[in-house]
Design an enzyme around this catalytic site. Structure first.
Site, PDB file in Angstrom:
ATOM      1  N   ARG A   1     -28.401 -57.618   2.009  1.00 17.44           N
ATOM      2  CA  ARG A   1     -28.986 -56.559   1.193  1.00 17.44           C
ATOM      3  C   ARG A   1     -29.212 -57.045  -0.235  1.00 17.44           C
ATOM      4  NH1 ARG A   1     -26.521 -51.491  -1.456  1.00 17.44           N
ATOM      5  NH2 ARG A   1     -24.588 -52.609  -1.169  1.00 17.44           N
TER       6      ARG A   1
ATOM      7  N   ASP B   1     -27.834 -52.613   4.885  1.00 14.71           N
ATOM      8  CA  ASP B   1     -28.141 -51.235   5.271  1.00 14.71           C
ATOM      9  C   ASP B   1     -29.523 -50.786   4.813  1.00 14.71           C
ATOM     10  OD1 ASP B   1     -27.647 -51.038   2.579  1.00 14.71           O
ATOM     11  OD2 ASP B   1     -26.047 -49.586   2.740  1.00 14.71           O
TER      12      ASP B   1
END
Length: 173
Positions: A6, A30
């Protein structure tokens, strides 16, 4: 590897500043499930980048990044950091409103200041960055992770035991 992390989205600003072009795979973590990088790309576009559409993220700033005044629609930590990293290398004054105020952002502001940028409003939701064309090297010792420290404090409270938490700044907790 970039597609699995991420934090890889934080490469966009420095790459654009240095090479005037950035091409990275969609960040992992995510992001696909519940986050987008729109705060990041909007901040970079405010600084003069253009996005080319496709499966990956390709941004270009053929004339370099330019200072700007921007409002972040989401007070995203990494979105604020992307804007800071790019603005620090865009000569002139950039203003970021609705900036995240977490300790991670404060530490990045302190580090960019050591590298030669001028950052005011540190710790507030309104940051002013005087960028320079070439940042210099600097050393910075990171403070402890306040989330991890809090987790250990909860463990101590639940177990009724004693626990000493070190390495985290008291004001961050």
């Amino acid at each position: 590897l970039v597609g699995r992390l991420r934090g890889s989205v934080l490469l966009l600003g420095p790459l654009l500043a240095r090479t005037r072009r950035a091409h990275i795979a969609p960040p992992g973590g995510d992001f696909p499930a519940r986050r987008t990088i729109s705060t990041h790309t909007e901040a970079l576009q405010a600084l003069g980048a253009r996005e080319r559409h496709g499966p990956d993220h390709v941004l270009e700033a053929p004339d370099g990044l330019k200072p700007a005044s921007m409002y972040l629609y989401e007070a995203s930590v990494t979105g604020t950091e992307t804007a800071l990293l790019a603005a620090a290398s865009a000569p002139g004054v950039t203003e970021i409103r609705h900036a995240a105020t977490e300790p991670h952002v404060v530490e990045l502001c302190e580090f960019l200041t050591k590298m030669g940028a001028t950052v005011t409003g540190i710790g507030s939701s309104k940051l002013r960055i005087e960028g320079i064309s070439r940042l210099r090297g600097a050393s910075h010792k990171l403070g402890g992770d306040y989330i991890e420290a809090g987790s250990w404090a909860v463990v101590g409270a639940i177990t009724g035991g004693e626990i000493a938490i070190e390495g985290c700044r008291e004001e961050d907790i």
